[in-house]
Design a protein around this motif. Structure first.
Motif, PDB file in Angstrom:
ATOM      1  N   VAL A  66     -34.481  55.391 -24.737  1.00  0.00           N
ATOM      2  CA  VAL A  66     -33.893  55.575 -23.336  1.00  0.00           C
ATOM      3  C   VAL A  66     -33.256  56.822 -23.073  1.00  0.00           C
ATOM      4  CG1 VAL A  66     -31.632  54.805 -21.847  1.00  0.00           C
ATOM      5  CG2 VAL A  66     -33.176  52.983 -22.763  1.00  0.00           C
ATOM      6  N   ILE A  67     -32.582  57.601 -23.964  1.00  0.00           N
ATOM      7  CA  ILE A  67     -32.022  58.951 -23.942  1.00  0.00           C
ATOM      8  C   ILE A  67     -32.969  59.950 -23.784  1.00  0.00           C
ATOM      9  CG2 ILE A  67     -30.602  60.513 -24.999  1.00  0.00           C
ATOM     10  CD1 ILE A  67     -28.861  58.150 -25.811  1.00  0.00           C
ATOM     11  N   LEU A  83     -26.326  67.883 -20.120  1.00  0.00           N
ATOM     12  CA  LEU A  83     -25.448  66.915 -19.529  1.00  0.00           C
ATOM     13  C   LEU A  83     -26.013  65.540 -19.209  1.00  0.00           C
ATOM     14  CD1 LEU A  83     -22.809  66.466 -17.621  1.00  0.00           C
ATOM     15  CD2 LEU A  83     -24.278  67.296 -15.753  1.00  0.00           C
ATOM     16  N   ALA A  84     -27.262  65.263 -18.682  1.00  0.00           N
ATOM     17  CA  ALA A  84     -27.781  64.120 -18.887  1.00  0.00           C
ATOM     18  C   ALA A  84     -27.984  63.335 -19.962  1.00  0.00           C
ATOM     19  CB  ALA A  84     -29.352  64.218 -18.269  1.00  0.00           C
ATOM     20  N   TRP A  88     -25.925  59.735 -20.349  1.00  0.00           N
ATOM     21  CA  TRP A  88     -26.435  58.440 -20.991  1.00  0.00           C
ATOM     22  C   TRP A  88     -26.245  58.333 -22.294  1.00  0.00           C
ATOM     23  CZ3 TRP A  88     -28.109  60.017 -16.476  1.00  0.00           C
ATOM     24  CH2 TRP A  88     -28.660  58.724 -15.628  1.00  0.00           C
ATOM     25  N   GLU A  89     -25.758  58.909 -23.293  1.00  0.00           N
ATOM     26  CA  GLU A  89     -25.146  58.580 -24.434  1.00  0.00           C
ATOM     27  C   GLU A  89     -23.838  57.585 -24.117  1.00  0.00           C
ATOM     28  OE1 GLU A  89     -24.030  57.963 -28.275  1.00  0.00           O
ATOM     29  OE2 GLU A  89     -25.885  58.889 -27.618  1.00  0.00           O
ATOM     30  N   LEU A  91     -23.318  55.921 -21.234  1.00  0.00           N
ATOM     31  CA  LEU A  91     -23.494  55.059 -20.355  1.00  0.00           C
ATOM     32  C   LEU A  91     -24.239  53.961 -21.645  1.00  0.00           C
ATOM     33  CD1 LEU A  91     -24.152  53.352 -17.901  1.00  0.00           C
ATOM     34  CD2 LEU A  91     -26.307  54.793 -17.623  1.00  0.00           C
ATOM     35  N   VAL A  92     -25.152  54.409 -22.343  1.00  0.00           N
ATOM     36  CA  VAL A  92     -25.873  53.401 -23.259  1.00  0.00           C
ATOM     37  C   VAL A  92     -24.889  52.850 -24.259  1.00  0.00           C
ATOM     38  CG1 VAL A  92     -27.489  53.107 -24.996  1.00  0.00           C
ATOM     39  CG2 VAL A  92     -27.913  54.248 -23.085  1.00  0.00           C
ATOM     40  N   GLU A  93     -23.789  53.565 -24.830  1.00  0.00           N
ATOM     41  CA  GLU A  93     -22.778  52.938 -25.680  1.00  0.00           C
ATOM     42  C   GLU A  93     -22.010  51.876 -24.947  1.00  0.00           C
ATOM     43  OE1 GLU A  93     -22.462  52.809 -28.731  1.00  0.00           O
ATOM     44  OE2 GLU A  93     -24.355  53.775 -29.114  1.00  0.00           O
ATOM     45  N   SER A  94     -21.600  52.261 -23.660  1.00  0.00           N
ATOM     46  CA  SER A  94     -20.795  51.374 -22.843  1.00  0.00           C
ATOM     47  C   SER A  94     -21.606  49.973 -22.579  1.00  0.00           C
ATOM     48  CB  SER A  94     -20.192  52.055 -21.310  1.00  0.00           C
ATOM     49  OG  SER A  94     -19.382  53.077 -21.965  1.00  0.00           O
ATOM     50  N   SER A  95     -22.745  50.367 -21.950  1.00  0.00           N
ATOM     51  CA  SER A  95     -23.687  48.959 -22.093  1.00  0.00           C
ATOM     52  C   SER A  95     -23.715  48.075 -23.148  1.00  0.00           C
ATOM     53  CB  SER A  95     -25.081  49.672 -21.632  1.00  0.00           C
ATOM     54  OG  SER A  95     -25.062  50.510 -20.440  1.00  0.00           O
TER      55      SER A  95
END
Length: 108
Positions: A66-67, A83-84, A88-89, A91-95
């Motif tokens: 994903v990243i 930055l992206a 996303w790191e 976002l993915v960890e939160s997900s």
């Protein structure tokens, strides 16, 4: 009735002539991003429902894919790749954390 503009109803960034236009555009993008996040978290809920075991919630290979995909797409669009990747790191960890919570809630 809301007076907030949709992304489609805002001025293109290159055509902005006032800070009002800039702010309307940024606000519209923020609303759209939150709506997309809500849909993304809906997929995390579906994953929590579908995955056969708690051990399958964290998938490091999928996270890396994903990243990597986001970094490639950011580079194509001229978005700062570091930055992206950092966004996303998070976002993915939160997900993943959300998916663990939903997995546990669904199975009592």
């Amino acid at each position: 009735m809301s007076t907030a503009k949709s992304v489609e109803d805002t001025v293109d960034p290159a055509s902005c002539e006032s800070m009002t236009e800039v702010r309307e555009g940024v606000d519209a993008i923020d609303r759209a991003l939150v709506a997309l996040m809500a849909r993304r978290f809906g997929y995390m809920e579906a994953a929590a429902r579908i995955k056969p075991s708690r051990e399958t919630v964290r998938d490091e290979q999928r996270k890396a894919d994903v990243i990597a995909n986001v970094k490639a797409h950011a580079a194509e669009l001229g978005v700062p790749v570091p930055l992206a990747a950092a966004l996303w790191e998070m976002l993915v960890e939160s997900s993943i954390a959300y998916e663990f919570v939903r997995y546990d809630e669904m199975r009592g």
